[in-house]
Every structure is written in structure tokens, then in C-alpha cells.
Design a protein around this motif. Structure first.
Motif, PDB file in Angstrom:
ATOM      1  N   ARG A 201       1.142  -5.791  14.684  1.00  0.00           N
ATOM      2  CA  ARG A 201       0.563  -5.716  13.342  1.00  0.00           C
ATOM      3  C   ARG A 201      -0.012  -4.321  13.084  1.00  0.00           C
ATOM      4  NH1 ARG A 201      -3.728 -10.152  12.604  1.00  0.00           N
ATOM      5  NH2 ARG A 201      -4.773  -8.852  14.156  1.00  0.00           N
ATOM      6  N   GLN A 202      -0.652  -3.755  14.102  1.00  0.00           N
ATOM      7  CA  GLN A 202      -1.207  -2.407  13.973  1.00  0.00           C
ATOM      8  C   GLN A 202      -0.094  -1.376  13.792  1.00  0.00           C
ATOM      9  OE1 GLN A 202      -3.258  -0.353  17.369  1.00  0.00           O
ATOM     10  NE2 GLN A 202      -5.069  -0.689  16.094  1.00  0.00           N
ATOM     11  N   TRP A 203       1.009  -1.552  14.517  1.00  0.00           N
ATOM     12  CA  TRP A 203       2.151  -0.646  14.385  1.00  0.00           C
ATOM     13  C   TRP A 203       2.690  -0.643  12.953  1.00  0.00           C
ATOM     14  CZ3 TRP A 203       4.968   3.293  15.409  1.00  0.00           C
ATOM     15  CH2 TRP A 203       6.335   3.335  15.134  1.00  0.00           C
ATOM     16  N   LEU A 204       2.779  -1.818  12.331  1.00  0.00           N
ATOM     17  CA  LEU A 204       3.245  -1.901  10.946  1.00  0.00           C
ATOM     18  C   LEU A 204       2.305  -1.144  10.011  1.00  0.00           C
ATOM     19  CD1 LEU A 204       4.360  -5.647  10.673  1.00  0.00           C
ATOM     20  CD2 LEU A 204       5.798  -3.634  11.061  1.00  0.00           C
ATOM     21  N   ARG A 205       1.021  -1.242  10.276  1.00  0.00           N
ATOM     22  CA  ARG A 205       0.050  -0.526   9.440  1.00  0.00           C
ATOM     23  C   ARG A 205       0.181   0.988   9.621  1.00  0.00           C
ATOM     24  NH1 ARG A 205      -5.408  -4.327  10.018  1.00  0.00           N
ATOM     25  NH2 ARG A 205      -4.628  -6.025   8.697  1.00  0.00           N
ATOM     26  N   PHE A 206       0.429   1.412  10.854  1.00  0.00           N
ATOM     27  CA  PHE A 206       0.636   2.843  11.092  1.00  0.00           C
ATOM     28  C   PHE A 206       1.862   3.344  10.340  1.00  0.00           C
ATOM     29  CE2 PHE A 206      -1.879   2.518  15.190  1.00  0.00           C
ATOM     30  CZ  PHE A 206      -2.922   3.304  14.721  1.00  0.00           C
ATOM     31  N   ARG A 207       2.923   2.585  10.378  1.00  0.00           N
ATOM     32  CA  ARG A 207       4.141   2.972   9.646  1.00  0.00           C
ATOM     33  C   ARG A 207       3.828   3.209   8.177  1.00  0.00           C
ATOM     34  NH1 ARG A 207       9.713   1.566  10.741  1.00  0.00           N
ATOM     35  NH2 ARG A 207       9.726   1.014   8.553  1.00  0.00           N
ATOM     36  N   GLN A 208       3.098   2.266   7.576  1.00  0.00           N
ATOM     37  CA  GLN A 208       2.774   2.384   6.157  1.00  0.00           C
ATOM     38  C   GLN A 208       1.890   3.601   5.896  1.00  0.00           C
ATOM     39  OE1 GLN A 208       1.473  -1.185   4.059  1.00  0.00           O
ATOM     40  NE2 GLN A 208      -0.041   0.012   2.920  1.00  0.00           N
ATOM     41  N   ALA A 209       0.861   3.784   6.726  1.00  0.00           N
ATOM     42  CA  ALA A 209      -0.062   4.899   6.535  1.00  0.00           C
ATOM     43  C   ALA A 209       0.641   6.239   6.717  1.00  0.00           C
ATOM     44  CB  ALA A 209      -1.238   4.782   7.504  1.00  0.00           C
ATOM     45  N   ILE A 210       1.481   6.355   7.743  1.00  0.00           N
ATOM     46  CA  ILE A 210       2.186   7.610   8.009  1.00  0.00           C
ATOM     47  C   ILE A 210       3.110   7.955   6.847  1.00  0.00           C
ATOM     48  CG2 ILE A 210       3.936   8.699   9.476  1.00  0.00           C
ATOM     49  CD1 ILE A 210       2.665   7.137  11.836  1.00  0.00           C
ATOM     50  N   GLN A 211       3.795   6.947   6.324  1.00  0.00           N
ATOM     51  CA  GLN A 211       4.694   7.190   5.202  1.00  0.00           C
ATOM     52  C   GLN A 211       3.923   7.728   4.001  1.00  0.00           C
ATOM     53  OE1 GLN A 211       7.481   4.007   4.510  1.00  0.00           O
ATOM     54  NE2 GLN A 211       7.794   4.588   2.378  1.00  0.00           N
ATOM     55  N   GLN A 212       2.727   7.187   3.756  1.00  0.00           N
ATOM     56  CA  GLN A 212       1.934   7.637   2.610  1.00  0.00           C
ATOM     57  C   GLN A 212       1.356   9.038   2.842  1.00  0.00           C
ATOM     58  OE1 GLN A 212      -0.832   4.350   2.282  1.00  0.00           O
ATOM     59  NE2 GLN A 212       0.448   3.301   0.789  1.00  0.00           N
ATOM     60  N   ILE A 213       0.899   9.299   4.071  1.00  0.00           N
ATOM     61  CA  ILE A 213       0.341  10.623   4.379  1.00  0.00           C
ATOM     62  C   ILE A 213       1.396  11.704   4.191  1.00  0.00           C
ATOM     63  CG2 ILE A 213      -0.576  12.088   6.228  1.00  0.00           C
ATOM     64  CD1 ILE A 213      -1.915   9.528   7.358  1.00  0.00           C
ATOM     65  N   THR A 214       2.597  11.448   4.718  1.00  0.00           N
ATOM     66  CA  THR A 214       3.656  12.458   4.624  1.00  0.00           C
ATOM     67  C   THR A 214       4.213  12.573   3.203  1.00  0.00           C
ATOM     68  OG1 THR A 214       5.284  10.803   5.376  1.00  0.00           O
ATOM     69  CG2 THR A 214       4.334  12.262   7.048  1.00  0.00           C
ATOM     70  N   SER A 215       3.848  11.628   2.342  1.00  0.00           N
ATOM     71  CA  SER A 215       4.255  11.710   0.935  1.00  0.00           C
ATOM     72  C   SER A 215       3.180  12.366   0.074  1.00  0.00           C
ATOM     73  CB  SER A 215       4.568  10.309   0.396  1.00  0.00           C
ATOM     74  OG  SER A 215       5.652   9.740   1.109  1.00  0.00           O
ATOM     75  N   GLY A 216       2.078  12.801   0.718  1.00  0.00           N
ATOM     76  CA  GLY A 216       1.055  13.546  -0.012  1.00  0.00           C
ATOM     77  C   GLY A 216      -0.269  12.848  -0.185  1.00  0.00           C
ATOM     78  N   GLU A 217      -0.395  11.594   0.252  1.00  0.00           N
ATOM     79  CA  GLU A 217      -1.654  10.865   0.134  1.00  0.00           C
ATOM     80  C   GLU A 217      -2.663  11.416   1.137  1.00  0.00           C
ATOM     81  OE1 GLU A 217      -3.887   9.347  -1.675  1.00  0.00           O
ATOM     82  OE2 GLU A 217      -2.490   7.707  -2.152  1.00  0.00           O
ATOM     83  N   THR A 218      -3.952  11.332   0.810  1.00  0.00           N
ATOM     84  CA  THR A 218      -4.965  11.750   1.779  1.00  0.00           C
ATOM     85  C   THR A 218      -5.001  10.766   2.935  1.00  0.00           C
ATOM     86  OG1 THR A 218      -6.787  10.486   0.806  1.00  0.00           O
ATOM     87  CG2 THR A 218      -6.374  12.716  -0.074  1.00  0.00           C
ATOM     88  N   MET A 219      -5.469  11.242   4.092  1.00  0.00           N
ATOM     89  CA  MET A 219      -5.509  10.372   5.261  1.00  0.00           C
ATOM     90  C   MET A 219      -6.440   9.184   5.042  1.00  0.00           C
ATOM     91  SD  MET A 219      -6.107  11.421   9.248  1.00  0.00           S
ATOM     92  CE  MET A 219      -4.933  12.766   9.053  1.00  0.00           C
ATOM     93  N   THR A 220      -7.560   9.428   4.392  1.00  0.00           N
ATOM     94  CA  THR A 220      -8.519   8.348   4.136  1.00  0.00           C
ATOM     95  C   THR A 220      -7.919   7.281   3.243  1.00  0.00           C
ATOM     96  OG1 THR A 220     -10.423   9.816   4.407  1.00  0.00           O
ATOM     97  CG2 THR A 220     -10.774   7.791   3.167  1.00  0.00           C
ATOM     98  N   ALA A 221      -7.309   7.706   2.137  1.00  0.00           N
ATOM     99  CA  ALA A 221      -6.720   6.740   1.203  1.00  0.00           C
ATOM    100  C   ALA A 221      -5.575   5.976   1.851  1.00  0.00           C
ATOM    101  CB  ALA A 221      -6.246   7.456  -0.050  1.00  0.00           C
ATOM    102  N   ALA A 222      -4.713   6.694   2.573  1.00  0.00           N
ATOM    103  CA  ALA A 222      -3.576   6.048   3.233  1.00  0.00           C
ATOM    104  C   ALA A 222      -4.052   5.033   4.271  1.00  0.00           C
ATOM    105  CB  ALA A 222      -2.691   7.099   3.888  1.00  0.00           C
ATOM    106  N   ALA A 223      -5.066   5.392   5.035  1.00  0.00           N
ATOM    107  CA  ALA A 223      -5.598   4.498   6.066  1.00  0.00           C
ATOM    108  C   ALA A 223      -6.136   3.221   5.456  1.00  0.00           C
ATOM    109  CB  ALA A 223      -6.690   5.209   6.865  1.00  0.00           C
ATOM    110  N   MET A 224      -6.902   3.337   4.381  1.00  0.00           N
ATOM    111  CA  MET A 224      -7.507   2.152   3.769  1.00  0.00           C
ATOM    112  C   MET A 224      -6.462   1.288   3.077  1.00  0.00           C
ATOM    113  SD  MET A 224     -11.185   3.651   2.458  1.00  0.00           S
ATOM    114  CE  MET A 224     -11.821   1.999   2.162  1.00  0.00           C
ATOM    115  N   GLN A 225      -5.472   1.919   2.449  1.00  0.00           N
ATOM    116  CA  GLN A 225      -4.409   1.151   1.805  1.00  0.00           C
ATOM    117  C   GLN A 225      -3.568   0.388   2.826  1.00  0.00           C
ATOM    118  OE1 GLN A 225      -2.146   3.761  -0.794  1.00  0.00           O
ATOM    119  NE2 GLN A 225      -4.030   4.613  -1.659  1.00  0.00           N
TER     120      GLN A 225
END
Length: 261
Positions: A201-225
Motif C-alpha cells: 500500500r505504501q509503494w502505491l502511494r509512493f508511485r502516486q507522489a513521485i508522479q506528481q512531484i516529477t510533474s511539477g507538484e510540490t513535495m508537501t502537496a504531492a505527499a499529502m495527496q
């Protein structure tokens, strides 16, 4: 190859690939198996407790295996082999030798290195890169691409989590949805996938966060989303799984280009 060449991350439904420079990484445990292919010179896999220290051009790391990776400033391709695909079982058969729980020396290693160097250099889209990686992992045998027969109850639970990784899918609620007791569900999930459910489950969350960070989202926003409580929680969990802080991977001196299927 230029040391500061742009790194690449490819996302498909059941596979993620990173190609680029990485620092030496302290001991960590991945939620998926990983095929690591050097694009230039040998790297080292180490587990001090087991006395493992192997230098190689390619290595297959099983899920949950504690290890350090010493890259010595060489570009690498890290292919995450996720539990619900055939990738891990197939690639196990393509490795020449074993040390501890790890496998080394891909049979088609020279071709794999050349193919990954070409992706790194030309940066093709997700579809073309997927075909290239399939040819490495499956030796152009399309019948091998059929999903492996994971227990249908576990596959359903995985699909539920994939649909919304950020949601707090409790162990009890997932077990109930697939008509299993929590205890039976926990054991069956690990047996079928090779990783504990919380790690997956954590791995799936990392995938989502990494995709958002590399698309320009801030790390904080991507992590919480993605379901982490804050950036500090994300950073601690990231370091535990990948062996380095996310700020190291996503710093300005390591530009990352993302491709999503």
C-alpha cells in the motif's frame, strides 16, 4: 555519457522504471522486486549481516531484501517488478547466478545494457520504451505477458488499493471485502505477492507522489495527496524504502523527465 544527463522515470500500470544517476544508497527494503542494470560500469550489492558483497552489471533484488547499493557515479536502470505481474518469476529464470537471496548476471545482459543506454539517450515515449523493456524481460515471447494466477481475492484487494492509493484502506475493511478473516488475508497476501500488505500500500502511494512531484507538484502537496500525513512523514517513509531522502533524488541538480502510459 554526461554525468548530469536528465534522468527518466516511466510509469505503467504494473511497472515503473528509473534511468539515470543515483548516489550510493544505504540499507533499505523495497516493496517490489527490482532488476538493476548498469549502463556503464559495475556496481555493488551489499548486505553486511549476511556477508554479501557482489560486484556486477545486473542484479535482481527480491522484495523485502535488506541491501545497500553502491553505484560509484554510474548511470543505472532500475526496473520495479511489481507483484501482480509475471516480471519477477520470469526474470528469475534469466539470471546466471545466485548469492544469498539475490540473483546476478542477466543472460541477455549485453543487449539489455545497449537497449537501456538507447532509452536513456533518445528518451522515447512510454509505448516504445515498454516494448523495449518487454523484449528484455520476456525475450520477445508475448505469451509470457499474461498475468500470473494470483489468488482472485488478493488480486481484487490489490485493484481496490490501486484505484485510490491515498485512501486509508484498513486491513479489516479489505479482508471483509474479499470475504477473508484479517489474519488469513494478511498471510495470503504475503504468500501471493511476496510483500506485506502495508508495504505494498505504501509503494502505491509512493508511485502516486513521485508522479506528481516529477510533474511539477510540490513535495508537501504531492505527499499529502498520496495519503501521507505531511512531508516529514513522506520523507521518513521514503528513506526507509529507498535508502535516500526524496530531496536527494528530486533536487534541481538531478532533473527528472516523466513518461506516463
Amino acid at each position: 555519457m554526461k554525468a548530469k544527463q536528465q534522468s527518466l522515470i516511466y510509469f505503467w500500470d504494473h511497472r515503473t522504471v528509473y534511468i539515470g544517476m543515483l548516489p550510493d544508497i544505504e540499507e533499505h527494503r523495497l516493496a517490489s522486486a527490482a532488476l538493476i542494470i548498469s549502463l556503464d560500469k559495475p556496481f555493488t550489492i551489499r548486505n553486511r549481516e549476511l556477508g554479501l558483497e557482489e560486484s556486477c552489471m545486473s542484479a535482481l533484488i527480491p522484495p523485502g531484501f535488506a541491501h545497500e547499493t553502491l553505484y560509484d557515479h554510474t548511470p543505472v536502470a532500475v526496473i520495479s517488478l511489481e507483484p501482480e505481474s509475471n516480471d519477477y518469476a520470469i526474470v528469475c529464470q534469466l539470471m546466471h547466478r545466485q548469492a544469498s537471496e539475490c540473483l546476478f548476471d542477466l543472460k541477455n545482459e549485453a543487449k539489455a545494457i545497449e537497449d537501456m543506454q538507447n532509452i536513456y539517450r533518445t528518451q522515447p515515449g512510454a509505448a516504445e520504451s515498454s516494448h523495449t523493456i518487454n523484449s528484455i524481460l520476456y525475450m520477445d515471447e508475448p505469451d509470457m505477458l499474461e498475468p500470473k494466477p494470483i489468488d482472485k481475492r488478493i488480486r481484487k484487494a490489490m485493484e481496490i488499493m490501486r484505484e485510490n492509493p491515498a485512501k486509508s484502506h484498513s486491513l479489516e475493511s479489505l479482508a471483509e471485502k474479499v470475504f477473508l478473516s484479517s489474519t488469513r488475508f494478511t498471510h495470503l497476501f504475503k504468500d501471493e505477492t511476496g510483500v506485506p500488505i502495508r508495504r505494498y500500500r505504501q509503494w502505491l502511494r509512493f508511485r502516486q507522489a513521485i508522479q506528481q512531484i516529477t510533474s511539477g507538484e510540490t513535495m508537501t502537496a504531492a505527499a499529502m495527496q498520496a495519503g501521507f500525513t505531511d512531508s516529514a512523514h513522506f520523507s521518513r517513509a521514503f528513506r526507509s524504502m529507498f535508502g535516500l531522502k526524496p530531496s536527494v533524488l528530486f533536487r534541481k541538480s538531478n532533473p527528472v523527465k516523466t513518461f506516463v502510459s
